[in-house]
Design an enzyme around this catalytic site. Structure first.
Site, PDB file in Angstrom:
ATOM      1  N   GLN A  48      -3.677 -16.855  -3.132  1.00  0.00           N
ATOM      2  CA  GLN A  48      -3.797 -16.270  -4.461  1.00  0.00           C
ATOM      3  C   GLN A  48      -4.889 -16.946  -5.268  1.00  0.00           C
ATOM      4  OE1 GLN A  48      -2.384 -13.496  -5.975  1.00  0.00           O
ATOM      5  NE2 GLN A  48      -2.214 -13.331  -3.772  1.00  0.00           N
TER       6      GLN A  48
ATOM      7  N   ASP B  49      -6.010   4.928  -1.027  1.00  0.00           N
ATOM      8  CA  ASP B  49      -5.344   4.255   0.109  1.00  0.00           C
ATOM      9  C   ASP B  49      -4.460   5.237   0.896  1.00  0.00           C
ATOM     10  OD1 ASP B  49      -6.258   1.596   0.209  1.00  0.00           O
ATOM     11  OD2 ASP B  49      -4.926   0.956  -1.403  1.00  0.00           O
TER      12      ASP B  49
ATOM     13  N   HIS C 219       0.843  -1.209   0.000  1.00  0.00           N
ATOM     14  CA  HIS C 219       0.000   0.000   0.000  1.00  0.00           C
ATOM     15  C   HIS C 219       0.875   1.254   0.000  1.00  0.00           C
ATOM     16  CE1 HIS C 219      -3.066  -2.968   1.369  1.00  0.00           C
ATOM     17  NE2 HIS C 219      -3.803  -2.262   0.538  1.00  0.00           N
TER      18      HIS C 219
END
Ligand code: AMP
Ligand code: MG
Ligand code: ZN
Length: 395
Positions: free
Chosen positions: A367, A200, A159
């Site tokens: 994933q 974000d 992030h």
């Protein structure tokens, strides 16, 4: 992965670990046993690679402290930030033929801009829609706003400003391909574009669940969509500063003040719906349309907002839809960030969230689950109810 020199090694050397998300070969002694007992037999090469990338608990705690300070006082002055010089290499990367590629190389841009990809990319994308001339945006204010965005991101493994730039890029790609930009009012388009870099802002590298568990002040202020409310609030606070008031072109219009309120609300509505816990709500709305064999009518203001929310959310999750070389780097970055949170949870003496626990070696399975349960249904449904992005979403 990596092998390139990194400019982002923390000067203080917090734990000696470089905070660079993508390209750094710098590694430190991991804060966990490398070949410790208890590693599951499924522990594989991907998981082993991830052992070498971590943000130490002390650094995550610093991000969480900073988050608390951001709540108390609005973001500080950014006078010292200078606009990043556009070298010929950067200019080539930002040229339309490169900018308009789905697999645009953000990592290369990060390197070419000395670790400041967000402000330059955001400016280039806003310019590419002709918005600066059409709206007569004050360029100095816009640049200051974007530089403040760049600075508010922490050097998290995932992030960070590169992710914000990546999401903005993917979102613009989807808007342009679907010609949705032509359906929006120019001011609406500007706000939609700004939602990418804003989405974000100030992310501490840990998730909402931990902030709630720790009763962090941000979770007291915003009990639901904790971080997403914070990201939106930072973006709004900056917009209220006279030197970053990107919407000042509305000041001379009779309905300027009410337009500004509506546009700030749109920014918030878009950023809030990047909360993964609202994924189901977005899917339900899209599926309702699909079940009625209908499509979203982007001429209707309310449906236009839903379309923008769905596409921004899709852009936020789009890394598994990029070419393998790009996707795998994002995957390593996010799983390394997840595992770093797991290390912090262990350090704090709270239960370690299984998905974040590096000793369980779950990188690969998480994933697959993410792709099957979230990505595929979202993109398939978007293709059905937003026919203008059908080709792109199916691709
Ligand atoms: P954001 O935190 O705003 O970036 O929201 C997107 C969320 O999607 C992340 O927090 C992750 O939980 C999830 N996500 C995105 N990419 C991946 C990935 N490659 N693998 C697993 N989860 C992902
Ligand atoms: Mg987010
Ligand atoms: Zn994101």
């Amino acid at each position: 992965m990596g092998g390139l020199a990194c400019r982002r090694v923390e000067p203080t050397g917090v734990g000696g670990v470089c905070a660079c998300a993508m390209t750094c070969a710098a590694v430190a002694t991991p804060p966990f046993p490398q070949n410790g007992p208890g590693l599951r037999p499924s522990f594989d090469g991907v998981d082993l690679l991830l052992l070498h990338r971590a943000t130490p608990p002390a650094q995550l705690l610093q991000h969480m402290d900073k988050l608390g300070r951001e709540l108390q006082s609005p973001p500080s002055e950014t006078e010292s930030d200078a606009w990043v010089e556009e070298t010929p290499e950067v200019a080539a990367l930002l040229a339309p033929e490169s900018l308009n590629l789905w697999d645009f190389d953000l990592i290369k841009l990060d390197q070419a801009t000395g670790g400041k990809p967000l402000a330059l990319l955001a400016f280039a994308l806003i310019q590419s829609f002709g918005l600066i001339e059409r709206l007569k945006i004050d360029v100095d204010k816009l640049k200051k706003y974007l530089l403040a965005f760049e600075r508010l991101y922490n050097p998290c493994l995932y992030h960070n400003p590169i992710h914000a730039a990546d999401v903005m890029h993917a979102f613009c790609f989807l808007l342009r391909k679907g010609k949705l930009d032509l359906e929006l009012e120019p001011e609406e388009l500007l706000i939609a574009l700004l939602a990418g870099p804003a989405h974000d802002l100030g992310h501490p590298g840990v998730n909402n669940a931990l902030l709630i568990k720790q009763k962090h002040p941000v979770s007291v202020r915003f009990p639901t969509s904790v971080l997403e409310n914070h990201h939106a609030s930072l973006a709004e606070q900056l917009l209220e500063r006279p030197d970053m008031d990107v919407l000042s072109f509305l000041d001379t219009k009779p309905d300027g003040p009410s337009r500004k309120v509506a546009l700030r609300q749109l920014l918030k509505d878009l950023v809030l719906y990047t909360d993964m816990s609202l994924h189901g709500k977005i899917m339900d709305t899209l599926k309702e349309k699909e079940d009625g064999a209908a499509t979203l009518d982007v001429k209707e203001p309310a449906e236009r907002v839903v379309a923008l929310q769905a596409l921004l959310h899709a852009a936020d999750l789009s890394n598994p839809c990029k070419k393998w070389e790009i996707h795998i780097q994002w995957t390593h970055a996010i799983v390394a960030e997840f595992f770093s949170q797991g290390d912090l949870e262990r350090h704090l003496g709270v239960d370690v969230t299984p998905m974040l626990d590096r000793t369980l070696g779950c990188g690969r399975t998480s994933q697959k689950g993410f792709f099957v349960h979230f990505i595929r249904p979202l993109f398939i449904t978007c293709a059905k109810v937003l026919p203008f992005v059908q080709d792109t979403c199916e691709m």
